[in-house]
Design an enzyme around this catalytic site. Structure first.
Site, PDB file in Angstrom:
ATOM      1  CD  GLU A 250      -2.882  -1.157   0.251  1.00  0.00           C
ATOM      2  OE1 GLU A 250      -3.222  -0.100  -0.310  1.00  0.00           O
ATOM      3  OE2 GLU A 250      -3.333  -2.269  -0.077  1.00  0.00           O
ATOM      4  CG  LEU A 251       3.519   1.171  -2.391  1.00  0.00           C
ATOM      5  CD1 LEU A 251       4.358   0.881  -3.622  1.00  0.00           C
ATOM      6  CD2 LEU A 251       4.305   0.928  -1.131  1.00  0.00           C
ATOM      7  CB  CYS A 284      -2.246   6.927   1.302  1.00  0.00           C
ATOM      8  SG  CYS A 284      -1.040   6.178   2.348  1.00  0.00           S
ATOM      9  CD  GLU A 378       1.950   9.975  -0.760  1.00  0.00           C
ATOM     10  OE1 GLU A 378       2.942   9.243  -0.723  1.00  0.00           O
ATOM     11  OE2 GLU A 378       0.831   9.649  -0.341  1.00  0.00           O
TER      12      GLU A 378
END
Ligand code: ADP
Length: 477
Positions: A250-251, A284, A378
């Site tokens: 899960e990035l 995220c 991000e």
């Protein structure tokens, strides 16, 4: 405040064992040291593995797993406030958000408990093949064995529960490595699981240096799966070293939201302001890129400015605080550099970009070019960028011009646009009339492209944490 200074050891066989090296854990708002945790040695790690392998030879029944996880969920609900205080101190998120996280973590355990009872294979109609008329077949699901779980700082309890809940529910032993800067809630959870009846060997919590522990886990033959939540670079590093182990990643994401011309502007602006700055944007699925239709851009900006400026930034333990500090000075500095780059490239600052200690005021940028870091990478900080579009096609293209694909949001009641976006936007989840930041813990959650592989949500994670075995029966004669 419930966080009293303690020195924590490695959690091995349901008890702490002190290592000779230690590292400090700080309160992220005051920078004061609130605890000391041990730095693991390879010997301690190997001991955990041996114990985990031993435990996994004698499976707990699915009902026992249910009972332990359900009890743990109930205990966590009872201690929601205490856990919230630990999270608020070690992460720096507001106390209301932190207590909310503890409540959600309890639900994640509860859903995992329930899913333990629903593990099932399927009937396979082998008899329909010529020559197999007198056979019957079905599949069973078996745990993979020992799972190495590695978690990030931003949601230190619930993301740990998203690893431990499904792993234990599906009958695996786990070695958990929480983030260096936020290990306390995970250690307290291990104590709570023991209290809930989890026998020795099923859970070990290792604290220490990420890269070292990641190397031990990936090189080990005793670990059958690595489940990781964190940055894309570390995720890729682990995957490249994992060989034949299963890997779930899960990035990151640079989540996009489209606000179409028919949208409820106030509602969209309020939601964007909320979900861009939760946990100081260190989430995220935090909203990072907003594509607003040209016709409504001016009124949308006015509303976003209003709702953003209404957010209270400050000490996480103050009741009214909504946005706390960033995790570290280094993280804050990096985000400031990205803001400066965007401004140099032509973005305007609608509001924010002021600092105080580790606090960065919620910042809204307008019209940064799409090649600016705040659009490409991000941000993982309290910064959202607003850009305009004219056609639906353009909006979809903009969302897809990303190396990530976790979740996106779309505000519109135009069914044709919704159906087109559902097919064409390349993400794991598309949320209509809400932002990318929507998540409930039992839904399938996971991304495409550099956002990772595999799904979370107990039911979905459990599928990855078990092997399916086909059993074919036929009478002896
Ligand atoms: P974040 O900063 O969002 O927490 P990271 O990817 O840096 O993202 O860290 C996520 C988790 O991965 C943390 O527990 C960290 O200690 C751990 N970690 C960092 N580097 C490695 C590595 N090389 N192998 C395994 N785990 C690592």
């Amino acid at each position: 405040m419930a966080v009293s200074y303690e020195t924590y050891g490695q959690w091995i066989d349901n008890q702490y064992q002190l290592s000779s090296d230690r590292m400090n854990v700080t309160n992220k708002f005051t920078d004061s040291v609130i605890a000391e945790v041990s730095v693991a040695t390879k010997e301690e790690y190997v001991k955990m593995e041996e114990s985990a392998v031993q435990a996994s030879r004698h499976l707990l029944s699915t009902y026992e797993r249910y009972e332990i996880l359900k009890k743990a969920a109930d205990l966590l609900k009872d201690r929601q406030q205490q856990f919230g205080e630990i999270i608020a101190a070690e992460v720096g998120k507001s106390i209301s958000e932190a207590t909310g996280e503890a409540g959600r973590a309890a639900l994640t355990l509860e859903v995992s408990a329930e899913e333990a009872k629903r593990i099932q294979g399927e009937v396979v109609p082998v008899e329909s093949a010529p020559g197999s008329e007198n056979r019957q077949a079905f599949t069973i699901k078996e745990p993979v064995g020992v799972i190495g779980a590695i978690t990030p700082f931003n949601v230190p309890l619930n993301l740990v529960c998203h690893k431990l809940g499904p792993a234990l529910a599906s009958g695996n032993a786990v070695i958990l490595k929480p983030a260096e800067v936020t290990p306390l809630s995970a250690l307290k959870l291990a104590e709570l699981l023991k209290e809930a009846g989890l026998p020795e060997g099923w859970l070990h919590v290792i604290t220490g240096k990420g890269k070292e522990i990641g190397t031990w886990m990936t090189e080990s033959e005793r670990i059958q799966m690595i489940t990781f939540t964190g940055s894309p670079s570390v995720g890729l590093w682990l995957k490249q070293r994992a060989g034949h182990k299963k890997v779930s990643l899960e990035l990151g994401n640079n989540s996009a939201v489209i606000v179409h011309k028919d949208a409820d502007i106030k509602k969209a602006a309020e939601q964007v302001a909320q979900k861009s700055f939760n946990n100081a944007g260190q989430v995220c699925i935090s909203v990072q890129r907003v594509f607003v239709h040209k016709e409504i851009k001016a009124s949308f900006l006015k509303e976003v400015k209003h709702y953003t400026e209404a957010l209270v930034t400050g000490d996480p333990f103050e009741k009214e605080t909504q946005v706390g500090p960033m995790i570290s000075k280094e993280a804050l500095k990096r985000v400031q550099q990205w803001i400066t780059e965007a401004v140099d490239l032509g973005a305007q600052v609608l509001t924010g970009n002021e600092t105080d200690g580790n606090l960065l005021k919620p910042t809204v940028l307008v019209d940064p070019p799409q090649h600016a870091k705040v659009c490409q990478e991000e941000v993982f900080g309290p910064v959202v960028s607003i850009l305009e579009y004219e056609t639906e096609e353009e909006a979809i293209d903009f969302v897809n011009q990303s190396k990530y694909g976790l979740q996106a949001g779309l505000f519109t009641n135009d069914l044709t646009f919704i159906m087109r976006a559902a097919k064409e936007i390349k993400v794991g989840g598309l949320i209509i009339n809400d932002t990318s930041g929507y998540r409930v813990d039992h839904m399938p959650y996971g991304g495409l492209k550099e956002s990772g592989e595999g799904k979370e949500g107990p039911k979905y994670a459990m599928q990855e944490m078990m092997n399916e075995r086909l059993i074919v029966l036929q009478p002896a004669e």
